[in-house]
Design a protein around this motif. Sequence first.
Motif, PDB file in Angstrom:
ATOM      1  N   UNK A 199     -11.015  -0.439  -4.199  1.00 30.65           N
ATOM      2  CA  UNK A 199     -12.134  -1.331  -4.435  1.00 30.65           C
ATOM      3  C   UNK A 199     -10.560  -2.771  -4.073  1.00 30.65           C
ATOM      4  N   UNK A 200     -12.177  -3.410  -3.628  1.00 32.68           N
ATOM      5  CA  UNK A 200     -11.514  -5.061  -3.022  1.00 32.68           C
ATOM      6  C   UNK A 200     -12.206  -6.092  -4.095  1.00 32.68           C
ATOM      7  N   UNK A 201     -11.494  -6.851  -4.462  1.00 26.72           N
ATOM      8  CA  UNK A 201     -12.280  -7.913  -5.318  1.00 26.72           C
ATOM      9  C   UNK A 201     -11.549  -9.286  -4.378  1.00 26.72           C
ATOM     10  N   UNK A 202     -12.883 -10.315  -4.924  1.00 30.51           N
ATOM     11  CA  UNK A 202     -13.439 -11.367  -3.719  1.00 30.51           C
ATOM     12  C   UNK A 202     -11.432 -12.314  -4.632  1.00 30.51           C
ATOM     13  N   UNK A 232       0.627  -1.565   0.144  1.00 35.78           N
ATOM     14  CA  UNK A 232      -0.246   0.062  -0.039  1.00 35.78           C
ATOM     15  C   UNK A 232       0.719   1.379  -0.256  1.00 35.78           C
ATOM     16  N   UNK A 233       1.621   1.106   0.752  1.00 37.92           N
ATOM     17  CA  UNK A 233       2.892   2.615   0.532  1.00 37.92           C
ATOM     18  C   UNK A 233       3.616   3.328   0.095  1.00 37.92           C
ATOM     19  N   UNK A 234       3.708   2.071  -1.253  1.00 34.67           N
ATOM     20  CA  UNK A 234       4.554   1.738  -2.803  1.00 34.67           C
ATOM     21  C   UNK A 234       3.550   2.345  -3.836  1.00 34.67           C
ATOM     22  N   UNK A 235       2.661   1.693  -3.360  1.00 37.45           N
ATOM     23  CA  UNK A 235       1.369   1.962  -4.576  1.00 37.45           C
ATOM     24  C   UNK A 235       0.855   3.605  -4.227  1.00 37.45           C
ATOM     25  N   UNK A 236       0.745   4.512  -2.735  1.00 36.51           N
ATOM     26  CA  UNK A 236       0.498   5.391  -2.522  1.00 36.51           C
ATOM     27  C   UNK A 236       1.723   6.487  -3.193  1.00 36.51           C
ATOM     28  N   UNK A 237       2.655   6.297  -3.682  1.00 38.31           N
ATOM     29  CA  UNK A 237       3.522   6.671  -4.393  1.00 38.31           C
ATOM     30  C   UNK A 237       3.331   7.106  -5.591  1.00 38.31           C
ATOM     31  N   UNK A 238       2.954   6.128  -5.970  1.00 42.16           N
ATOM     32  CA  UNK A 238       2.335   7.358  -7.386  1.00 42.16           C
ATOM     33  C   UNK A 238       0.961   8.172  -7.126  1.00 42.16           C
ATOM     34  N   UNK A 290      -6.595   2.490  -5.955  1.00 40.81           N
ATOM     35  CA  UNK A 290      -6.153   1.025  -5.505  1.00 40.81           C
ATOM     36  C   UNK A 290      -7.419   0.115  -5.981  1.00 40.81           C
ATOM     37  N   UNK A 291      -6.865  -0.791  -7.120  1.00 43.95           N
ATOM     38  CA  UNK A 291      -7.250  -1.627  -6.472  1.00 43.95           C
ATOM     39  C   UNK A 291      -6.555  -3.262  -6.183  1.00 43.95           C
ATOM     40  N   UNK A 292      -7.349  -3.843  -4.971  1.00 43.09           N
ATOM     41  CA  UNK A 292      -6.679  -4.753  -4.529  1.00 43.09           C
ATOM     42  C   UNK A 292      -7.021  -6.169  -4.866  1.00 43.09           C
ATOM     43  N   UNK A 293      -6.402  -7.534  -5.656  1.00 38.00           N
ATOM     44  CA  UNK A 293      -6.658  -7.425  -6.172  1.00 38.00           C
ATOM     45  C   UNK A 293      -5.884  -9.090  -5.518  1.00 38.00           C
TER      46      UNK A 293
END
Length: 373
Positions: free
Chosen positions: A262-265, A218-224, A229-232
């Motif tokens: 967004x959280x995918x199952x 998550x920290x790395x994703x926020x750098x952009x 953010x879509x979590x798979x």
Amino acid sequence: MTFTNSNQLIQVFPADTLPFMQSNDSIELSPLPLQRPVLLIGHGSRDLEGRQGLLDFATAYQALDSSRPVIPCFLELTEPTIQQGVDQCVELGYTDLSALPILLFAARHNKFDVTNELDRARLRHPQVKFHYGRHFGITPALLDLWHTRLEELDRPEWNPRGIARQDTVLLFVGRGSSDPDANGDVFKMARMLWEGSGYQTVETCFIGITHPRLEEGFRRARLYEPKRIIVLPYFLFTGALVKKIFMITAEQQELYPDISMVYLPEMGLHPQLFQVLREREIETQLGQVQMNCEMCKFRLAAVGQGGHHHHDHAHDDHAHHHDHSDSPRSHSHNPSHGDRHAHSHDHAHSHDHPASDPYAEPEQYHQRIWQVP
């Protein structure tokens, strides 16, 4: 669907709204030439929903072809065990069976733990021939499955703010393994999913054992500086680890409310999974099971000590052999290891129950990861 956590909302994509999830009527499986029972071997979970996921998966796969038994079992943590599954096949009068690991990547469980259990079963039932199949791996069908899911997220009901893909980061979450080769496959799968997708980038992380862990992802994703953010979670079934991913995502949404999350199952009972599984079953009947062992740490350890590595997928055996007989650190498939695995679980991997984490810090991980049992 939204999930409320301390007045913040996380968007959840329910499995029952996914394309083709409501029914398996879209595929048909004709009986195979050999009416050989299929042993579906799952990892195992103390989470009741996680355990039920494999049982439901086996029931659905059986319904697609009722010409032979489909018998679910588990490597650890719950029952029926692999030994109980084999016993059931024998009680039905079979002397040949296909054993298919319901595992996404070829890590230690697939390479050693399952095969050791099959060795134990072969000693108990010497008249039975075991045909051990391949894990799911990286296939076009699984890529298509996730591409279809991501396309659904572009629809207004799932993207009410109209956030563009170039403002969205994918966060691909693997289970984590003590096998570097398997961890590398997670990164490869994530990269192939991202290629040509139009998303800003993809970050890959893990929920246990290896690094980077989910919080670091998550920290790395926020750098952009993404708007979304879509979590798979790259899992077949739910369980304690999948639920942990969900809760951490909810915590992140609370901490960073300006980013839509967004959280995918998990994948669940998807027809494309059954298609891949059918291919694996056919491979066992044709004797065409193959794996790439070039970067297997067990092979590298044997070569480094002057040993040899024999990796064979024979049609008349359980097909996956690691022979390090010339190495003082050899690991052979014998019943003593199988018994040790069944009772002590002394190797390092993530279970569903609280336990000390020998790889909690990256330095600890790097010091130990290339060691072999």
